[in-house]
Enzyme design. Structure first.
Site, short mmCIF file in Angstrom:
data_model
loop_
_atom_site.label_atom_id
_atom_site.label_comp_id
_atom_site.label_asym_id
_atom_site.label_seq_id
_atom_site.Cartn_x
_atom_site.Cartn_y
_atom_site.Cartn_z
N SER A 1 0.97 -1.06 0.39
CA SER A 1 -0.39 -0.19 -0.12
C SER A 1 0.74 1.29 -0.02
CB SER A 1 -0.86 -0.36 1.00
OG SER A 1 -1.50 1.11 1.17
N TYR B 1 -2.40 -0.18 10.27
CA TYR B 1 -2.23 -0.23 9.14
C TYR B 1 -0.93 -0.52 8.49
CZ TYR B 1 -4.31 -1.60 4.03
OH TYR B 1 -4.04 -1.88 2.83
#
Length: 253
Positions: free
Chosen positions: A159, A172
């Site tokens: 990501s 995350y």
């Protein structure tokens, strides 16, 4: 500009992945579902791993309908799976298919977006279990089998917040930094072999996770999972032989 430097421009042939056996985690929906369909459309035998059997069966039926090689289903919840589950799964893959040429480790948990000081221990533990520990145990189990393939590709989903920390993305973001490091360690250890390990950052894509993170965003302004598949097909195909230890953006702004 060559496809080697621009994976997002890669055009895969109908038999690009012919005779390859590829595992996809999180294959029930979103990017994992589309990757499974795209790999199958290019001739791969796809192993669908996810926690919801009904969703996996739907993807299985789609693959059947396109007359691609018959897929396989492995129902598994990464939140509760143990090392033995992954070892047994790998043994089953080897017994049934004889090899594993590729793996897209795509399943992940978003968790709660909040200030860093407000992250609860329970939420942190769940994120690390699904996004880091399961990826560690799964890749550790798969690597000996994948190393037997002439040209195997291990692909982790990263990501943009795994490259640059972002406020409120807490656990995350940290988990994706860990994935980047995990892939690099594997790439370096297997550098002189036929096994390569890379990360792919899908970017802003029309998925349920994206909608959860950005509820006010118009999804029609985003790329679809199908739009970003050229990079996935490139990294899973033999066109990317020699590319390892990299973190590739599936979208170029």
């Amino acid at each position: 500009m060559s496809t080697e430097t621009s994976p997002h421009l890669f055009t895969a042939s109908a038999d690009e992945l012919k005779n390859k056996v590829i595992l996809v985690t999180g294959a029930g929906d979103g990017i994992g579902r589309q990757a499974a369909l795209s790999f199958a459309a290019c001739g791969a035998t796809v192993i669908l791993l996810g926690r919801t059997v009904k969703k996996l069966e739907a993807v299985y039926d789609e693959i059947e309908a396109m007359s691609a090689p018959q897929a396989a289903i492995i129902p598994l919840d990464l939140n509760g799976a143990t090392q033995q589950h992954y070892l047994d799964m790998t043994a089953t893959i080897e017994n049934q298919f004889g090899r594993l040429d590729g793996a897209l480790l795509n399943a992940a948990h978003l968790g709660v977006l909040s200030q860093y000081v407000q992250i609860s221990e329970d939420h942190w533990d769940q994120l690390m279990q699904v996004n880091v520990k399961s990826q560690f145990l799964l890749s550790q189990a798969l690597l000996p089998l994948m190393a037997k393939s002439n040209h195997a590709s291990l692909l982790f989903t990263s990501s943009s917040v795994g490259k640059q920390g972002r406020a409120y993305w807490g656990g995350y973001s940290v988990s994706k930094f860990a994935i980047e490091g995990m892939s690099q360690v594997i790439a370096d250890e297997y550098d002189k072999t036929g096994l390569r390990s890379n990360c792919i950052n899908p970017g802003a894509t029309q998925t349920l996770m994206r909608a959860t993170a950005y509820p006010g965003e118009d999804p029609q302004t985003l790329k679809t999972p199908l739009d970003i598949m050229p990079s996935y097909l490139y990294l899973m195909s033999d066109a990317s032989i020699g590319i390892t230890g990299q973190s590739i953006n599936a979208q170029i702004k």
